[in-house]
Enzyme design. Structure first.
Site, PDB file in Angstrom:
ATOM      1  N   GLY A  41      35.998  34.714  46.133  1.00 58.21           N
ATOM      2  CA  GLY A  41      36.278  33.414  45.550  1.00 58.21           C
ATOM      3  C   GLY A  41      35.790  33.387  44.102  1.00 58.21           C
ATOM      4  O   GLY A  41      36.347  34.096  43.255  1.00 58.21           O
ATOM      5  N   SER A 108      35.107  41.547  45.495  1.00 58.93           N
ATOM      6  CA  SER A 108      35.621  40.628  44.490  1.00 58.93           C
ATOM      7  C   SER A 108      34.451  39.779  43.980  1.00 58.93           C
ATOM      8  O   SER A 108      33.458  40.340  43.512  1.00 58.93           O
ATOM      9  CB  SER A 108      36.750  39.794  45.090  1.00 58.93           C
ATOM     10  N   TRP A 109      34.530  38.434  44.055  1.00 61.00           N
ATOM     11  CA  TRP A 109      33.370  37.626  43.692  1.00 61.00           C
ATOM     12  C   TRP A 109      32.159  38.005  44.542  1.00 61.00           C
ATOM     13  O   TRP A 109      31.014  37.922  44.082  1.00 61.00           O
ATOM     14  CB  TRP A 109      33.681  36.144  43.835  1.00 61.00           C
ATOM     15  N   ASP A 262      44.763  47.371  41.622  1.00 63.39           N
ATOM     16  CA  ASP A 262      44.170  46.047  41.761  1.00 63.39           C
ATOM     17  C   ASP A 262      44.499  45.253  40.497  1.00 63.39           C
ATOM     18  O   ASP A 262      43.991  45.555  39.414  1.00 63.39           O
ATOM     19  CB  ASP A 262      42.657  46.183  41.954  1.00 63.39           C
ATOM     20  N   HIS A 290      44.101  44.712  45.520  1.00 64.08           N
ATOM     21  CA  HIS A 290      42.799  44.062  45.532  1.00 64.08           C
ATOM     22  C   HIS A 290      42.292  43.730  46.938  1.00 64.08           C
ATOM     23  O   HIS A 290      41.087  43.710  47.172  1.00 64.08           O
ATOM     24  CB  HIS A 290      42.898  42.756  44.722  1.00 64.08           C
TER      25      HIS A 290
END
Length: 313
Positions: A41, A108-109, A262, A290
């Site tokens: 996120g 990711s985040w 990605d 991704h």
């Protein structure tokens, strides 16, 4: 490659302050090796399938929805929501569950937060499994807001459609104004457009289910608002800090898994992290984007979790 579906053996709401409460759960082996799952996120939340990453006969898996995300309340709340708050929340959860040290898994985040947490509390981290690296620098934010159109021009056109042409030079601020507007007729269309844009770009081959989920009101409300909030505030960290403080975690065993194609978090970022951190095991996955759930990425992440079972015994 995943383990069978599993139900948490414990869950709860952890009060964080006078405003936020955080949902958490545990599954697997109650006396097993602790592993912390950090979702992406910011603003997304943990999917039930995430529990299936961890061998339930070995790992004591801890999953939680970051403040403002998923089942945590209030959902989509921006007040008292910074990287520093999230790092402190992880420590509060660790102490609440009586865990001394744990393996940390984030994509990711989640990779951003894993690095920030490990650098703040290296004595609590036994290892890191990182995927789809995002370091929160201005160039990466600009890429997401503007340059992903080089690969997904039609999705970018849908993304900017709610914003008048005169406001598109500062697309992030234009979105932020709408996403933080109290009127649902203003913020909900902006949330859905943002969520669709991200959901359409996460995989090598577009996944209709991912697009539908990311653009649904439930997910998009917190995802879009919190991502924009963190982008506007440059993830609440000085530019480049996560690279500059690698020496604090250089001794921690780490695996970095990155998709070659990605588009959301381009591999140049993971490559830079690996260059600053040659002790980490950097694995570039061909024919992958991704998403955690793409075959090559998922396979290497599962292998990394298997390898840590031997390291941590």
């Amino acid at each position: 490659m995943l383990y069978p579906p599993i139900t948490p053996y414990a869950s709860g709401m952890l009060p964080l302050d006078g405003l936020h409460q955080m949902y958490w759960e545990q599954c697997g082996r109650q006396d097993g090796q602790p592993v912390l799952y950090l979702h992406g996120g910011p603003g997304d939340g943990c999917a039930p399938m995430s529990r299936q990453l961890f061998d339930p006969w070995f790992y004591r898996a801890v999953l939680f929805d970051q403040r403002g995300s998923g089942r945590s309340v209030p959902r989509g709340e921006l007040r008292d929501n910074t990287t520093q708050h999230l790092v402190a929340d992880i420590e509060r959860l660790r102490a609440h569950l009586g865990i001394e040290r744990w393996l940390v898994f984030g994509g990711s985040w989640g990779s951003t937060l894993a690095l920030a947490y490990a650098q703040a509390h290296p004595q609590r981290v036994q290892g890191l499994v990182l995927r789809g690296i995002f370091l929160g620098r201005q160039s990466e934010i600009d890429w997401f807001m503007h340059s992903m159109r080089q690969f997904y021009p039609e999705e970018w056109q849908r993304f900017v459609a709610p914003i008048p042409v005169a406001e598109r030079q500062d697309l992030l601020q234009a979105y932020y104004r709408r996403l933080t507007d109290p009127d649902p007729q203003v913020h909900l269309p902006a949330c859905r457009a943002w969520g669709r844009y991200e959901g359409a770009c996460v995989a090598l081959r577009q996944n209709a289910d991912a697009i539908e989920r990311a653009s649904s009101e439930y997910v998009a409300l917190s995802l879009a608002r919190l991502e924009a909030h963190y982008f506007v505030h440059r993830i609440f960290l000085p530019e480049g800090q996560l690279l500059q403080q690698i020496d604090r975690i250089r001794h921690i065993p780490a695996v970095i898994v990155q998709g070659r194609y990605d588009v959301v978090c381009p591999p140049v970022t993971a490559s830079e992290l690996a260059a600053h951190w040659p002790e980490a095991d950097f694995q570039l996955v061909e024919m992958a984007g991704h998403s955690l759930w793409e075959g090559g990425i998922l396979q290497l992440l599962m292998q990394a979790l298997e390898s840590f079972k031997l390291r941590l015994c």
